[in-house]
Design a protein around this motif. Structure first.
Motif, PDB file in Angstrom:
ATOM      1  N   SER A 182      -2.280-149.824  52.722  1.00 40.06           N
ATOM      2  CA  SER A 182      -2.304-149.965  51.268  1.00 40.06           C
ATOM      3  C   SER A 182      -1.288-148.996  50.679  1.00 40.06           C
ATOM      4  O   SER A 182      -1.403-147.790  50.876  1.00 40.06           O
ATOM      5  CB  SER A 182      -3.699-149.662  50.727  1.00 40.06           C
ATOM      6  N   ASN A 183      -0.295-149.516  49.965  1.00 38.18           N
ATOM      7  CA  ASN A 183       0.778-148.679  49.446  1.00 38.18           C
ATOM      8  C   ASN A 183       0.453-148.030  48.104  1.00 38.18           C
ATOM      9  O   ASN A 183       0.942-146.948  47.810  1.00 38.18           O
ATOM     10  CB  ASN A 183       2.062-149.498  49.295  1.00 38.18           C
ATOM     11  N   LEU A 184      -0.326-148.713  47.290  1.00 42.63           N
ATOM     12  CA  LEU A 184      -0.630-148.240  45.942  1.00 42.63           C
ATOM     13  C   LEU A 184      -2.119-148.393  45.672  1.00 42.63           C
ATOM     14  O   LEU A 184      -2.706-149.420  46.026  1.00 42.63           O
ATOM     15  CB  LEU A 184       0.159-149.044  44.903  1.00 42.63           C
ATOM     16  N   GLN A 185      -2.689-147.373  45.044  1.00 36.87           N
ATOM     17  CA  GLN A 185      -4.096-147.412  44.692  1.00 36.87           C
ATOM     18  C   GLN A 185      -4.297-146.638  43.394  1.00 36.87           C
ATOM     19  O   GLN A 185      -3.520-145.739  43.087  1.00 36.87           O
ATOM     20  CB  GLN A 185      -4.961-146.767  45.781  1.00 36.87           C
ATOM     21  N   LYS A 236      -1.512-143.060  58.969  1.00 37.40           N
ATOM     22  CA  LYS A 236      -0.246-143.795  58.958  1.00 37.40           C
ATOM     23  C   LYS A 236       0.694-143.375  57.833  1.00 37.40           C
ATOM     24  O   LYS A 236       1.904-143.532  57.948  1.00 37.40           O
ATOM     25  CB  LYS A 236      -0.506-145.303  58.838  1.00 37.40           C
ATOM     26  N   ALA A 237       0.157-142.869  56.739  1.00 36.47           N
ATOM     27  CA  ALA A 237       1.001-142.519  55.588  1.00 36.47           C
ATOM     28  C   ALA A 237       1.778-141.235  55.884  1.00 36.47           C
ATOM     29  O   ALA A 237       1.239-140.282  56.432  1.00 36.47           O
ATOM     30  CB  ALA A 237       0.142-142.330  54.342  1.00 36.47           C
ATOM     31  N   SER A 238       3.052-141.239  55.512  1.00 34.73           N
ATOM     32  CA  SER A 238       3.862-140.032  55.701  1.00 34.73           C
ATOM     33  C   SER A 238       3.664-139.054  54.542  1.00 34.73           C
ATOM     34  O   SER A 238       3.847-137.853  54.705  1.00 34.73           O
ATOM     35  CB  SER A 238       5.338-140.394  55.852  1.00 34.73           C
ATOM     36  N   SER A 239       3.281-139.556  53.379  1.00 35.45           N
ATOM     37  CA  SER A 239       2.945-138.695  52.246  1.00 35.45           C
ATOM     38  C   SER A 239       2.129-139.501  51.236  1.00 35.45           C
ATOM     39  O   SER A 239       2.172-140.725  51.228  1.00 35.45           O
ATOM     40  CB  SER A 239       4.196-138.126  51.581  1.00 35.45           C
ATOM     41  N   ILE A 240       1.403-138.777  50.399  1.00 32.70           N
ATOM     42  CA  ILE A 240       0.612-139.400  49.343  1.00 32.70           C
ATOM     43  C   ILE A 240       0.940-138.677  48.049  1.00 32.70           C
ATOM     44  O   ILE A 240       0.693-137.484  47.920  1.00 32.70           O
ATOM     45  CB  ILE A 240      -0.901-139.318  49.635  1.00 32.70           C
ATOM     46  N   ASP A 241       1.532-139.415  47.099  1.00 32.06           N
ATOM     47  CA  ASP A 241       1.841-138.854  45.782  1.00 32.06           C
ATOM     48  C   ASP A 241       0.706-139.226  44.835  1.00 32.06           C
ATOM     49  O   ASP A 241       0.388-140.404  44.681  1.00 32.06           O
ATOM     50  CB  ASP A 241       3.157-139.417  45.240  1.00 32.06           C
ATOM     51  N   TYR A 252      -2.236-143.376  43.001  1.00 28.86           N
ATOM     52  CA  TYR A 252      -1.823-142.887  44.320  1.00 28.86           C
ATOM     53  C   TYR A 252      -0.732-143.797  44.880  1.00 28.86           C
ATOM     54  O   TYR A 252      -0.885-145.011  44.911  1.00 28.86           O
ATOM     55  CB  TYR A 252      -3.000-142.893  45.298  1.00 28.86           C
ATOM     56  N   GLU A 253       0.348-143.168  45.337  1.00 31.96           N
ATOM     57  CA  GLU A 253       1.410-143.906  46.025  1.00 31.96           C
ATOM     58  C   GLU A 253       1.489-143.377  47.449  1.00 31.96           C
ATOM     59  O   GLU A 253       1.768-142.203  47.671  1.00 31.96           O
ATOM     60  CB  GLU A 253       2.742-143.722  45.305  1.00 31.96           C
ATOM     61  N   LEU A 254       1.221-144.264  48.406  1.00 32.82           N
ATOM     62  CA  LEU A 254       1.210-143.884  49.809  1.00 32.82           C
ATOM     63  C   LEU A 254       2.523-144.318  50.451  1.00 32.82           C
ATOM     64  O   LEU A 254       2.866-145.496  50.418  1.00 32.82           O
ATOM     65  CB  LEU A 254       0.027-144.537  50.530  1.00 32.82           C
ATOM     66  N   MET A 301     -11.036-143.743  50.154  1.00 32.41           N
ATOM     67  CA  MET A 301     -10.212-144.924  50.426  1.00 32.41           C
ATOM     68  C   MET A 301      -8.730-144.567  50.492  1.00 32.41           C
ATOM     69  O   MET A 301      -7.981-145.155  51.270  1.00 32.41           O
ATOM     70  CB  MET A 301     -10.442-145.995  49.362  1.00 32.41           C
ATOM     71  N   VAL A 302      -8.303-143.608  49.703  1.00 32.91           N
ATOM     72  CA  VAL A 302      -6.906-143.175  49.723  1.00 32.91           C
ATOM     73  C   VAL A 302      -6.617-142.385  50.991  1.00 32.91           C
ATOM     74  O   VAL A 302      -5.674-142.675  51.735  1.00 32.91           O
ATOM     75  CB  VAL A 302      -6.564-142.313  48.477  1.00 32.91           C
TER      76      VAL A 302
END
Length: 185
Positions: free
Chosen positions: A134-137, A105-110, A126-128, A98-99
């Motif tokens: 979805s920005n946060l998971q 589309k996400a430029s990075s995933i922290d 996860y911060e996308l 899911m992340v």
């Protein structure tokens, strides 16, 4: 006298004509939200946590699934619960799927791992960044019996700059949710 008035009028006209007019960019609203006051979420499920009084909770499709709604932000945090039945690895794979579906589309995933061994609470946050849906998971587990996931969605087109204040506010709420998360005995 009339010559002086005409001279002053013409002088003012010439002085006022300086630069060509240019259109101004559209401004964005400055969004500020109240300081959160947290309340405990009580339910019949295997877990409990604290959530902001700026949000409301509504049941979702299945038992122990909930929406944490932020109506003024047009945002929803979708919380799901799964009992672990010899399928722990499958739950981890599904949460990570899911992340990483948002990598288009996400430029990075922290990714940040967290653990509260005294409460048997472990997981990843996860911060996308960028224009992901979805920005946060996150997922939370005790690694033996319970598995909870949460996904933040906005009911609007993803615009990272415009959504940043709301994302930051909800991010702090989600971190508080993780800090206060407990399994029921």
């Amino acid at each position: 006298m009339i010559k002086k008035v005409i001279f002053i009028f013409v002088s003012l006209l010439l002085i006022s004509c300086g630069k060509d007019p240019s259109p101004k960019p559209y401004g964005e609203l400055r969004l500020e939200y109240p300081a959160p006051k947290y309340q405990k979420f009580e339910n019949d499920c295997a877990y409990t946590f604290e959530y902001s009084d700026f949000a409301t909770i509504a049941p979702a499709k299945k038992p122990c699934w909930f929406y944490v709604n932020y109506p003024k932000m047009k945002a929803k945090l979708f919380v799901t619960y799964y009992p672990i039945q010899n399928d722990f690895a499958d739950h981890i794979k599904e949460a990570e799927k899911m992340v990483y579906e948002h990598t288009i589309k996400a430029s990075s995933i922290d990714t940040k791992s967290f653990e509260y061994p005294e409460k048997k609470v472990y997981g990843n946050f996860y911060e996308l960044k960028g224009q992901s849906a979805s920005n946060l998971q996150f997922y939370i587990t005790d690694s033996t019996k319970h598995f909870v996931t949460a996904y933040l969605y906005f009911n609007t087109r993803p615009k990272p700059d415009s959504l940043a204040p709301a994302v930051n506010y909800i991010k702090n709420d989600m971190k508080h949710m993780l800090d206060s998360f407990e399994w029921k005995k």
